[in-house]
Design a protein around this motif. Structure first.
Motif, mmCIF file in Angstrom:
data_model
loop_
_atom_site.group_PDB
_atom_site.id
_atom_site.type_symbol
_atom_site.label_atom_id
_atom_site.label_comp_id
_atom_site.label_asym_id
_atom_site.label_seq_id
_atom_site.Cartn_x
_atom_site.Cartn_y
_atom_site.Cartn_z
ATOM 1 N N ASP A 84 0.875 -1.178 0.000
ATOM 2 C CA ASP A 84 0.000 0.000 0.000
ATOM 3 C C ASP A 84 0.913 1.230 0.000
ATOM 4 O O ASP A 84 2.129 1.099 -0.088
ATOM 5 N N ASP A 85 0.330 2.420 0.066
ATOM 6 C CA ASP A 85 1.187 3.603 -0.014
ATOM 7 C C ASP A 85 2.140 3.708 1.172
ATOM 8 O O ASP A 85 3.289 4.103 1.028
ATOM 9 N N ALA A 86 1.636 3.341 2.345
ATOM 10 C CA ALA A 86 2.477 3.341 3.543
ATOM 11 C C ALA A 86 2.105 2.139 4.399
ATOM 12 O O ALA A 86 1.016 1.587 4.276
ATOM 13 N N SER A 132 3.590 12.506 0.652
ATOM 14 C CA SER A 132 2.490 12.169 -0.251
ATOM 15 C C SER A 132 1.944 10.765 0.039
ATOM 16 O O SER A 132 0.730 10.534 -0.047
ATOM 17 N N ASP A 133 2.823 9.838 0.374
ATOM 18 C CA ASP A 133 2.357 8.482 0.701
ATOM 19 C C ASP A 133 1.565 8.463 2.012
ATOM 20 O O ASP A 133 0.641 7.663 2.166
ATOM 21 N N ILE A 134 1.923 9.322 2.946
ATOM 22 C CA ILE A 134 1.139 9.439 4.181
ATOM 23 C C ILE A 134 -0.230 10.046 3.843
ATOM 24 O O ILE A 134 -1.277 9.579 4.315
ATOM 25 N N LEU A 163 -7.159 2.711 2.343
ATOM 26 C CA LEU A 163 -6.373 1.707 1.626
ATOM 27 C C LEU A 163 -6.702 1.748 0.134
ATOM 28 O O LEU A 163 -7.616 2.445 -0.300
ATOM 29 N N ARG A 164 -5.960 0.944 -0.627
ATOM 30 C CA ARG A 164 -6.256 0.840 -2.060
ATOM 31 C C ARG A 164 -7.374 -0.166 -2.302
ATOM 32 O O ARG A 164 -7.868 -0.279 -3.414
ATOM 33 N N SER A 165 -7.725 -0.878 -1.270
ATOM 34 C CA SER A 165 -8.591 -2.048 -1.445
ATOM 35 C C SER A 165 -10.070 -1.803 -1.152
ATOM 36 O O SER A 165 -10.841 -2.747 -1.111
ATOM 37 N N ILE A 220 -4.914 6.500 -3.586
ATOM 38 C CA ILE A 220 -3.513 6.209 -3.911
ATOM 39 C C ILE A 220 -2.940 7.511 -4.449
ATOM 40 O O ILE A 220 -3.681 8.330 -5.003
ATOM 41 N N ASP A 221 -1.653 7.744 -4.269
ATOM 42 C CA ASP A 221 -1.081 8.953 -4.878
ATOM 43 C C ASP A 221 -0.432 8.585 -6.210
ATOM 44 O O ASP A 221 -0.035 7.435 -6.427
ATOM 45 N N ILE A 222 -0.355 9.564 -7.097
ATOM 46 C CA ILE A 222 0.207 9.280 -8.421
ATOM 47 C C ILE A 222 1.713 9.488 -8.381
ATOM 48 O O ILE A 222 2.207 10.601 -8.490
ATOM 49 N N SER A 223 2.435 8.384 -8.196
ATOM 50 C CA SER A 223 3.885 8.485 -8.298
ATOM 51 C C SER A 223 4.371 7.854 -9.604
ATOM 52 O O SER A 223 5.326 8.314 -10.197
ATOM 53 N N ASP A 224 3.681 6.829 -10.069
ATOM 54 C CA ASP A 224 4.133 6.129 -11.284
ATOM 55 C C ASP A 224 3.246 6.351 -12.510
ATOM 56 O O ASP A 224 3.454 5.724 -13.530
#
Ligand SMILES: [Mg+2]
Length: 304
Positions: free
Chosen positions: A21-23, A65-67, A136-138, A197-201
């Motif tokens: 997950d992000d964190a 950003s992940d937090i 969460l992403r879920s 979710i944050d946009i890192s990729d």
């Protein structure tokens, strides 16, 4: 090995449920403690139109950003530096100033630091945060809408122009040089959104992550993507660029429509959650799971 294969290998060996997950998160009393780490490698992650100070500040943003993507409040930042023997004082001082700027921006304390000699310059950062509820992403559910904060496309456009040796308009370079984590938005979303979710990729990759983690199908309308106006002027394929552009640090979230009016910040509705799996466009095309490397490495189709 691919990044996804490496993550899988470690999940198998460590039998960890939270890697991915992000964190990471653990319950402390009645609250969640969040912890994340994200590394910047100079040679591959810092184009030469960025200053060391901007890179220092960016490491803080990447981690905060992940937090934010977990709906958390950032509390502290920590870092390790891998430094080549010939590093000069000026560069180091600028990196330090950048870290200071970043931590001031998000009102977080620097909790710990470490240095070691390495062949190339590496700034590995980490952040801790806290949350009452975590995102969460879920959690995405059929019937909800998919939204994104801010605008899309500038970081990839900047990289594409840079790779071609062309001049990068200030407005385009700005988001790559000084990205901002969506902390306030994440905190608010913790009360209303079902996943984030944050946009890192790149947006497409992040949508696939939500789809896989939530076991749902996501359908997006390419015409609704908030592509930055300047990006539309520069690239021939703005939708593809917006889908692949990484390091945006915008938040993608799913939410029940009834809460949309409550949100106090600006966002764009880009699609909906359905039963099924995968990420598709409204016209039925499968959205590729590729990030900016595809563009950088291939014969990219950028306008002049
Ligand atoms: Mg993330």
């Amino acid at each position: 090995m691919k990044e996804t294969e490496i993550i899988k290998l470690f999940q198998e060996e460590l039998k960890s449920k939270v890697l991915g997950d992000d964190a990471g998160f653990i319950k402390l009393g009645d609250r969640w403690l969040l912890l994340t780490n994200d590394m910047l490698v100079w040679r591959t992650d810092v184009p030469d139109f960025m200053t060391p100070e901007e890179a220092g500040a960016k490491v803080v943003t990447m981690n905060v950003s992940d937090i934010a993507a977990m709906g958390g409040k950032p509390i502290g930042f920590f870092f390790s530096l891998g430094l080549p023997r010939d590093i000069n004082e000026k560069t180091l001082r600028e990196i330090a100033k950048g870290i200071k700027r970043g931590t001031k921006r998000y009102n977080v304390e620097v909790l710990s630091g470490d240095t070691n000699e390495s062949n190339e310059l590496v700034i590995d950062g980490g952040a801790i945060g806290e949350a009452e509820r975590i995102l969460l992403r879920s959690g995405a559910k059929p019937g909800e809408v998919v939204c994104v904060t801010g605008d899309l496309g500038r970081p990839l456009t900047a990289l594409l122009l840079w790779l071609k040796g062309e001049k990068i308009p200030r407005e385009i370079a700005e988001k790559m040089k000084n990205p901002i984590a969506r902390v306030r938005e994440g905190l608010e979303l913790a009360n209303y959104a079902s996943s984030a979710i944050d946009i890192s990729d790149g947006l497409s990759k992040e949508l696939w992550e939500i789809s896989k983690a939530s076991k749902v199908k996501i359908v997006i309308d390419p015409n609704s993507l908030p592509v930055h106006e300047k990006v539309k002027e520069i690239v021939k394929n703005p939708v593809e660029v917006a889908l692949a552009s990484g390091e945006e640090f915008e938040l993608v979230f799913t939410i029940s429509q009834e809460y949309l009016d409550i949100l106090s910040f600006e966002f764009s509705i880009i699609g909906r959650v359905e039963k099924g799996e995968g990420v598709y466009t409204t016209t039925g095309e499968k959205v590729p799971m590729r990030g900016w490397e595809h563009f950088a490495g291939g014969n990219n189709d950028i306008g002049s």
